[in-house]
Design a protein around this motif. Structure first.
Motif, short mmCIF file in Angstrom:
data_model
loop_
_atom_site.label_atom_id
_atom_site.label_comp_id
_atom_site.label_asym_id
_atom_site.label_seq_id
_atom_site.Cartn_x
_atom_site.Cartn_y
_atom_site.Cartn_z
N HIS A 1 5.02 2.69 2.17
CA HIS A 1 3.78 3.45 1.96
C HIS A 1 2.55 2.55 2.15
N THR A 2 2.55 1.38 1.50
CA THR A 2 1.38 0.50 1.57
C THR A 2 1.24 -0.14 2.95
N GLY B 1 2.52 0.98 5.77
CA GLY B 1 2.23 2.03 6.74
C GLY B 1 0.75 2.38 6.76
N ALA B 2 0.15 2.45 5.57
CA ALA B 2 -1.28 2.74 5.49
C ALA B 2 -2.09 1.64 6.15
N LYS C 1 -0.34 4.19 9.84
CA LYS C 1 0.76 5.14 9.98
C LYS C 1 1.06 5.81 8.64
N ARG C 2 1.61 6.99 8.71
CA ARG C 2 2.07 7.67 7.50
C ARG C 2 3.60 7.61 7.48
N ASP D 1 6.78 8.46 5.26
CA ASP D 1 7.16 9.25 4.09
C ASP D 1 8.41 8.72 3.39
N THR E 1 8.34 -0.65 9.84
CA THR E 1 7.14 0.19 9.89
C THR E 1 6.44 0.07 11.23
N ASN F 1 7.56 9.70 11.05
CA ASN F 1 7.11 9.53 9.67
C ASN F 1 8.21 9.02 8.75
N GLU F 2 9.41 8.87 9.31
CA GLU F 2 10.54 8.38 8.52
C GLU F 2 11.17 7.20 9.24
#
Length: 465
Positions: free
Chosen positions: A330-331, A333-334, A338-339, A341, A371, A377-378
């Motif tokens: 999450h961190t 990717g941000a 990117k998002r 999930d 990432t 997203n996965e």
């Protein structure tokens, strides 16, 4: 609201004049005749603003400004000078002064400047209070995991964070010792003060004393200017001494004195300096064994081991692999825009099967790489680095890895070091000795790869001959 203002000037009449003028504005005024007297007042009183002359005997205005910004970084300073030049004014502002006024000055002009400085100070105090109130309602969010072994770490952190006790964090490389140290500081009573980290193994022995305690100009060859050491940088805050077990014996005695007496002596400076530092030390070594081998001082060990917190290896907290991986995805990717999930079931299973000799640091590097290459997203199994599958083996119900002898190693650290060394040697052979490429192959940073080469005494030139 009453504010405390410190006026520093070697002319008593001017101090009296300013005291009289400022006292009419619900201000309590303290005075000092020079910089050293001013520092003594600052140590005893809760001062909101310093108004200091530029030229004074002994410690002058610029020197006092430097000390205030070092020890009390959020305290505004107004510099006043009868030698009003653009050079002096610009220099004082560059060095951190809030503003300057020129003598002789108009009282109304002084009032305006002082009010602005005090308003600035109030804003900083309000922000600090709001952060403290927010932190009280938050968990230690930088520490992820809910396994029984890691819950004990969280309980220990919560118990000690508000105290000033010296803490010793122990555990394998990559278990998150600096992350725990930062969490203790962030949620403790010194959160608004500096957090200074020093890797004792990464600094050459000849420079370590200067790095810790600072030095005076000309103290040794190459000392072309004064240097503030890490202890003074961390004054009122937290000093994190990573890899303390690698500190040379000669310096350990001076560290012990700093911890016991809260006094340091910069190299080449006979003046002793008082410091107020909360020390958190960390090591991946067995310090008791180092004491027995005469490689570490016994008195320093007990001074550091006031509140020990052992950190479990990632293989001892398998339940935390999935939440840690999701947190990193999450961190990171941000950061990469990117998002992400989560992970596919196959990708997650592959990570659960891997033994993670590099612990949390290795997991973070693995997720960062995945990432970057992920297209959706996965994170899929194909996004993970190949070495996870080359070394992975399904865990049995007891948590052991098939293929490993059931007998326990006599020296776990040595056994793990051999595993780590084997990975690195294989990566170097695969990359023909190119360290950057080898680091990428096993999913760690170049800096981490270089550190491991040094730790394991691997000589690249001998490998590629």
């Amino acid at each position: 609201m009453t504010h405390n203002v410190l006026v520093v000037d070697d002319e008593p009449k001017l101090c009296d004049l300013l005291s009289s003028a400022l006292s009419q504005n619900d201000i309590r005024v303290f005075t000092a005749g020079n910089g050293l007297e001013a520092l003594a007042v600052l140590e005893q009183e809760d001062i909101d603003l310093v108004i200091s002359d530029w030229r004074m005997p002994g410690m002058d205005g610029p020197q006092l400004l430097a000390e205030v910004k070092l020890r009390f970084p959020q305290l505004p300073v107004i510099v006043m000078t009868a030698y009003s030049t653009v050079k002096n004014a610009v220099q004082s502002m560059r060095n951190g002064a809030f503003d300057y006024i020129a003598k002789p000055f108009d009282i109304d002009e002084l009032d305006i400047t002082v009010n602005k400085a005090l308003q600035f100070r109030d804003i900083l105090r309000d922000n600090a209070r709001m952060r403290a109130e927010l932190d009280e309602h938050q968990q230690i969010d930088s520490l992820v995991g809910d396994s029984p072994t890691f819950r004990r770490v969280l309980q220990a952190v919560d118990s000690v964070r508000e105290s000033n006790a010296t803490i010793l964090l122990t555990g394998e490389s990559g278990t998150g010792k600096e992350m725990v140290a930062r969490a203790i500081h962030k949620h403790g009573n010194r959160a608004d003060m500096p957090f200074v980290a020093v890797n004792c193994a990464a600094i050459p022995e000849g420079l370590l004393e200067s790095e810790m305690f600072g030095h005076r100009k000309g103290a040794f060859t190459g000392a072309v200017s004064d240097r503030v050491g890490r202890f003074l940088q961390a004054d009122k805050g937290t000093l994190f001494l990573d890899e303390i077990g690698d500190m040379p014996l000669a310096l350990q005695a001076k560290i012990l004195r700093a911890l016991q007496e809260r006094i340091i002596e910069p190299v080449g400076d006979p003046r002793e300096r008082k410091v107020d530092v909360r020390v958190i030390a960390a090591t991946n070594k067995n310090l008791l064994q180092a004491v027995a081998d005469k490689e570490f001082r016994e008195d320093l060990y007990y001074r550091l081991n006031v509140f020990p917190i052992p950190l479990p290896a990632l293989r001892e907290r398998v339940e935390d692999i999935a939440p840690l991986a999701r947190h990193f995805a999450h961190t990171l990717g941000a950061t990469a825009g990117k998002r992400i999930d989560g992970f596919s079931p196959a990708a997650l299973q592959a990570m659960l099967n891997y033994p993670w000799p590099g612990n949390i640091r290795e997991l973070q590097n693995c997720v960062e790489r995945a990432t970057i290459v992920a297209t959706g997203n996965e994170i899929e199994e194909t996004d993970l680095p190949a070495y996870l599958f080359e070394s992975a083996a399904p865990r049995d119900n007891a948590g052991a890895l098939p293929g490993i002898a059931p007998g326990l190693p006599k020296d776990l650290d040595a056994a793990l070091a051999e595993v780590e060394k084997a990975y690195i040697l294989a990566a170097l052979q695969e990359s023909n000795g190119v360290q950057a490429a080898a680091a990428q192959l096993i999913g760690i940073s170049e800096r981490s790869f270089w550190y491991r080469l040094k730790k394991l005494a691997i000589h690249v030139d001998k490998i590629i001959r």
